[in-house]
Scaffold this motif. Structure first.
Motif, PDB file in Angstrom:
ATOM      1  N   VAL A  55       0.836  -1.199   0.000  1.00  0.00           N
ATOM      2  CA  VAL A  55       0.000   0.000   0.000  1.00  0.00           C
ATOM      3  C   VAL A  55       0.869   1.247   0.000  1.00  0.00           C
ATOM      4  O   VAL A  55       1.936   1.287   0.611  1.00  0.00           O
ATOM      5  CB  VAL A  55      -0.982   0.034   1.190  1.00  0.00           C
ATOM      6  N   ILE A  56       0.388   2.247  -0.724  1.00  0.00           N
ATOM      7  CA  ILE A  56       1.058   3.545  -0.792  1.00  0.00           C
ATOM      8  C   ILE A  56       0.044   4.583  -0.346  1.00  0.00           C
ATOM      9  O   ILE A  56      -0.989   4.771  -1.006  1.00  0.00           O
ATOM     10  CB  ILE A  56       1.537   3.848  -2.231  1.00  0.00           C
ATOM     11  N   PHE A  57       0.320   5.236   0.773  1.00  0.00           N
ATOM     12  CA  PHE A  57      -0.592   6.264   1.264  1.00  0.00           C
ATOM     13  C   PHE A  57      -0.353   7.569   0.521  1.00  0.00           C
ATOM     14  O   PHE A  57       0.722   7.810  -0.036  1.00  0.00           O
ATOM     15  CB  PHE A  57      -0.428   6.444   2.778  1.00  0.00           C
ATOM     16  N   ARG A  61       2.716   9.522  -2.127  1.00  0.00           N
ATOM     17  CA  ARG A  61       2.492   9.589  -3.581  1.00  0.00           C
ATOM     18  C   ARG A  61       3.468  10.557  -4.245  1.00  0.00           C
ATOM     19  O   ARG A  61       3.947  10.314  -5.350  1.00  0.00           O
ATOM     20  CB  ARG A  61       1.044  10.007  -3.840  1.00  0.00           C
ATOM     21  N   LYS A  62       3.769  11.669  -3.556  1.00  0.00           N
ATOM     22  CA  LYS A  62       4.649  12.696  -4.134  1.00  0.00           C
ATOM     23  C   LYS A  62       6.026  12.138  -4.474  1.00  0.00           C
ATOM     24  O   LYS A  62       6.647  12.549  -5.449  1.00  0.00           O
ATOM     25  CB  LYS A  62       4.772  13.884  -3.189  1.00  0.00           C
ATOM     26  N   HIS A  63       6.516  11.185  -3.681  1.00  0.00           N
ATOM     27  CA  HIS A  63       7.828  10.595  -3.960  1.00  0.00           C
ATOM     28  C   HIS A  63       7.813   9.835  -5.286  1.00  0.00           C
ATOM     29  O   HIS A  63       8.815   9.823  -6.006  1.00  0.00           O
ATOM     30  CB  HIS A  63       8.261   9.666  -2.829  1.00  0.00           C
ATOM     31  N   PHE A  64       6.700   9.208  -5.582  1.00  0.00           N
ATOM     32  CA  PHE A  64       6.556   8.498  -6.854  1.00  0.00           C
ATOM     33  C   PHE A  64       6.394   9.493  -8.001  1.00  0.00           C
ATOM     34  O   PHE A  64       6.992   9.332  -9.068  1.00  0.00           O
ATOM     35  CB  PHE A  64       5.369   7.527  -6.788  1.00  0.00           C
ATOM     36  N   GLU A  66       7.555  12.489  -8.164  1.00  0.00           N
ATOM     37  CA  GLU A  66       8.858  13.110  -8.415  1.00  0.00           C
ATOM     38  C   GLU A  66       9.722  12.255  -9.340  1.00  0.00           C
ATOM     39  O   GLU A  66      10.577  12.781 -10.054  1.00  0.00           O
ATOM     40  CB  GLU A  66       9.605  13.342  -7.097  1.00  0.00           C
ATOM     41  N   GLU A  67       9.496  10.941  -9.320  1.00  0.00           N
ATOM     42  CA  GLU A  67      10.236  10.014 -10.181  1.00  0.00           C
ATOM     43  C   GLU A  67       9.482   9.728 -11.483  1.00  0.00           C
ATOM     44  O   GLU A  67       9.896   8.873 -12.271  1.00  0.00           O
ATOM     45  CB  GLU A  67      10.486   8.695  -9.443  1.00  0.00           C
ATOM     46  N   GLY A  68       8.350  10.409 -11.687  1.00  0.00           N
ATOM     47  CA  GLY A  68       7.551  10.198 -12.892  1.00  0.00           C
ATOM     48  C   GLY A  68       6.785   8.883 -12.884  1.00  0.00           C
ATOM     49  O   GLY A  68       6.466   8.336 -13.940  1.00  0.00           O
ATOM     50  N   ILE A  69       6.487   8.379 -11.698  1.00  0.00           N
ATOM     51  CA  ILE A  69       5.832   7.080 -11.558  1.00  0.00           C
ATOM     52  C   ILE A  69       4.387   7.261 -11.112  1.00  0.00           C
ATOM     53  O   ILE A  69       4.119   7.930 -10.119  1.00  0.00           O
ATOM     54  CB  ILE A  69       6.576   6.193 -10.534  1.00  0.00           C
ATOM     55  N   THR A  70       3.476   6.640 -11.844  1.00  0.00           N
ATOM     56  CA  THR A  70       2.088   6.488 -11.417  1.00  0.00           C
ATOM     57  C   THR A  70       1.965   5.032 -10.998  1.00  0.00           C
ATOM     58  O   THR A  70       1.858   4.141 -11.848  1.00  0.00           O
ATOM     59  CB  THR A  70       1.112   6.810 -12.567  1.00  0.00           C
ATOM     60  N   PRO A  71       2.021   4.748  -9.680  1.00  0.00           N
ATOM     61  CA  PRO A  71       2.151   3.363  -9.212  1.00  0.00           C
ATOM     62  C   PRO A  71       1.098   2.401  -9.744  1.00  0.00           C
ATOM     63  O   PRO A  71       1.435   1.276 -10.128  1.00  0.00           O
ATOM     64  CB  PRO A  71       2.045   3.492  -7.688  1.00  0.00           C
ATOM     65  N   GLU A  72      -0.165   2.820  -9.771  1.00  0.00           N
ATOM     66  CA  GLU A  72      -1.210   1.895 -10.194  1.00  0.00           C
ATOM     67  C   GLU A  72      -1.083   1.524 -11.667  1.00  0.00           C
ATOM     68  O   GLU A  72      -1.602   0.499 -12.103  1.00  0.00           O
ATOM     69  CB  GLU A  72      -2.605   2.438  -9.871  1.00  0.00           C
ATOM     70  N   GLU A  73      -0.362   2.329 -12.452  1.00  0.00           N
ATOM     71  CA  GLU A  73      -0.104   1.995 -13.858  1.00  0.00           C
ATOM     72  C   GLU A  73       1.245   1.299 -14.023  1.00  0.00           C
ATOM     73  O   GLU A  73       1.350   0.300 -14.725  1.00  0.00           O
ATOM     74  CB  GLU A  73      -0.135   3.271 -14.706  1.00  0.00           C
ATOM     75  N   ARG A  74       2.273   1.822 -13.371  1.00  0.00           N
ATOM     76  CA  ARG A  74       3.634   1.295 -13.530  1.00  0.00           C
ATOM     77  C   ARG A  74       3.753  -0.152 -13.075  1.00  0.00           C
ATOM     78  O   ARG A  74       4.451  -0.957 -13.686  1.00  0.00           O
ATOM     79  CB  ARG A  74       4.616   2.174 -12.755  1.00  0.00           C
ATOM     80  N   TYR A  75       3.091  -0.511 -11.973  1.00  0.00           N
ATOM     81  CA  TYR A  75       3.284  -1.833 -11.385  1.00  0.00           C
ATOM     82  C   TYR A  75       2.213  -2.847 -11.755  1.00  0.00           C
ATOM     83  O   TYR A  75       2.373  -4.035 -11.479  1.00  0.00           O
ATOM     84  CB  TYR A  75       3.397  -1.716  -9.864  1.00  0.00           C
ATOM     85  N   TYR A  76       1.136  -2.398 -12.398  1.00  0.00           N
ATOM     86  CA  TYR A  76       0.056  -3.317 -12.778  1.00  0.00           C
ATOM     87  C   TYR A  76       0.566  -4.366 -13.759  1.00  0.00           C
ATOM     88  O   TYR A  76       1.275  -4.053 -14.714  1.00  0.00           O
ATOM     89  CB  TYR A  76      -1.111  -2.537 -13.406  1.00  0.00           C
ATOM     90  N   ASP A  77       0.226  -5.623 -13.491  1.00  0.00           N
ATOM     91  CA  ASP A  77       0.578  -6.768 -14.332  1.00  0.00           C
ATOM     92  C   ASP A  77       2.094  -6.965 -14.456  1.00  0.00           C
ATOM     93  O   ASP A  77       2.583  -7.444 -15.464  1.00  0.00           O
ATOM     94  CB  ASP A  77      -0.073  -6.654 -15.719  1.00  0.00           C
ATOM     95  N   LYS A  78       2.819  -6.567 -13.410  1.00  0.00           N
ATOM     96  CA  LYS A  78       4.266  -6.756 -13.368  1.00  0.00           C
ATOM     97  C   LYS A  78       4.608  -7.643 -12.169  1.00  0.00           C
ATOM     98  O   LYS A  78       3.881  -7.674 -11.179  1.00  0.00           O
ATOM     99  CB  LYS A  78       4.988  -5.421 -13.178  1.00  0.00           C
ATOM    100  N   GLU A  93       0.644  -6.961   4.780  1.00  0.00           N
ATOM    101  CA  GLU A  93       0.911  -5.843   3.892  1.00  0.00           C
ATOM    102  C   GLU A  93       2.252  -5.214   4.225  1.00  0.00           C
ATOM    103  O   GLU A  93       2.782  -5.385   5.317  1.00  0.00           O
ATOM    104  CB  GLU A  93      -0.177  -4.780   3.979  1.00  0.00           C
ATOM    105  N   ILE A  94       2.773  -4.507   3.235  1.00  0.00           N
ATOM    106  CA  ILE A  94       3.927  -3.642   3.419  1.00  0.00           C
ATOM    107  C   ILE A  94       3.499  -2.259   2.994  1.00  0.00           C
ATOM    108  O   ILE A  94       2.935  -2.077   1.902  1.00  0.00           O
ATOM    109  CB  ILE A  94       5.144  -4.113   2.590  1.00  0.00           C
ATOM    110  N   ILE A  95       3.764  -1.275   3.856  1.00  0.00           N
ATOM    111  CA  ILE A  95       3.507   0.114   3.491  1.00  0.00           C
ATOM    112  C   ILE A  95       4.736   0.626   2.757  1.00  0.00           C
ATOM    113  O   ILE A  95       5.857   0.523   3.248  1.00  0.00           O
ATOM    114  CB  ILE A  95       3.208   0.971   4.734  1.00  0.00           C
ATOM    115  N   VAL A  96       4.505   1.160   1.565  1.00  0.00           N
ATOM    116  CA  VAL A  96       5.583   1.651   0.709  1.00  0.00           C
ATOM    117  C   VAL A  96       5.628   3.173   0.812  1.00  0.00           C
ATOM    118  O   VAL A  96       4.625   3.838   0.556  1.00  0.00           O
ATOM    119  CB  VAL A  96       5.367   1.200  -0.752  1.00  0.00           C
ATOM    120  N   TYR A  97       6.780   3.690   1.191  1.00  0.00           N
ATOM    121  CA  TYR A  97       6.954   5.129   1.359  1.00  0.00           C
ATOM    122  C   TYR A  97       7.698   5.780   0.192  1.00  0.00           C
ATOM    123  O   TYR A  97       7.501   6.961  -0.086  1.00  0.00           O
ATOM    124  CB  TYR A  97       7.713   5.427   2.659  1.00  0.00           C
ATOM    125  N   HIS A  98       8.594   5.005  -0.453  1.00  0.00           N
ATOM    126  CA  HIS A  98       9.445   5.547  -1.517  1.00  0.00           C
ATOM    127  C   HIS A  98       9.565   4.535  -2.660  1.00  0.00           C
ATOM    128  O   HIS A  98       9.529   3.316  -2.425  1.00  0.00           O
ATOM    129  CB  HIS A  98      10.846   5.846  -0.987  1.00  0.00           C
TER     130      HIS A  98
END
Length: 108
Positions: A55-57, A61-64, A66-78, A93-98
């Motif tokens: 989970v990413i609270f 989100r801003k950390h992602f 800043e790296e040009g990452i939209t997590p729900e798109e970048r990691y889907y089906d990977k 669960e693991i909480i993802v901060y960065h």
């Protein structure tokens, strides 16, 4: 140097109590993602109430971004490796901060 132990999502579901509160790495295929507005879920199965998820609270989100990452798109089906403290909310669960906590190991 050896990093944290690596588990599949099924292994960590079975060994939740043994590793609760420890830093672990979970390698799994992101079968589903969901942006609830204040939380992004990277689910290992459709049974997100019992099975492993990362989970990413919203505050992280801003950390992602800043790296040009939209997590729900970048990691889907990977297949990804997520490293962090193993916690429990319904299921494990693991909480993802960065973004450095998430590594894409296989794109389909």
């Amino acid at each position: 140097c050896e990093g944290p132990p690596v588990f599949s999502s099924k292994e960590i579901e079975e060994k939740m109590e043994e590793h609760f509160g420890q830093v672990v790495t979970v390698k799994y295929h992101v079968i589903d993602t969901y942006d609830a507005g204040d939380i992004i879920f990277l689910n290992s199965s459709y049974d997100y109430e019992t099975d492993f998820t990362a989970v990413i609270f919203d505050g992280s989100r801003k950390h992602f971004q800043e790296e040009g990452i939209t997590p729900e798109e970048r990691y889907y089906d990977k297949t990804i490796k997520v490293t962090g403290e193993l916690q429990e909310y319904d299921g494990p669960e693991i909480i993802v901060y960065h973004p450095y906590q998430v590594e894409v190991v296989c794109s389909h």
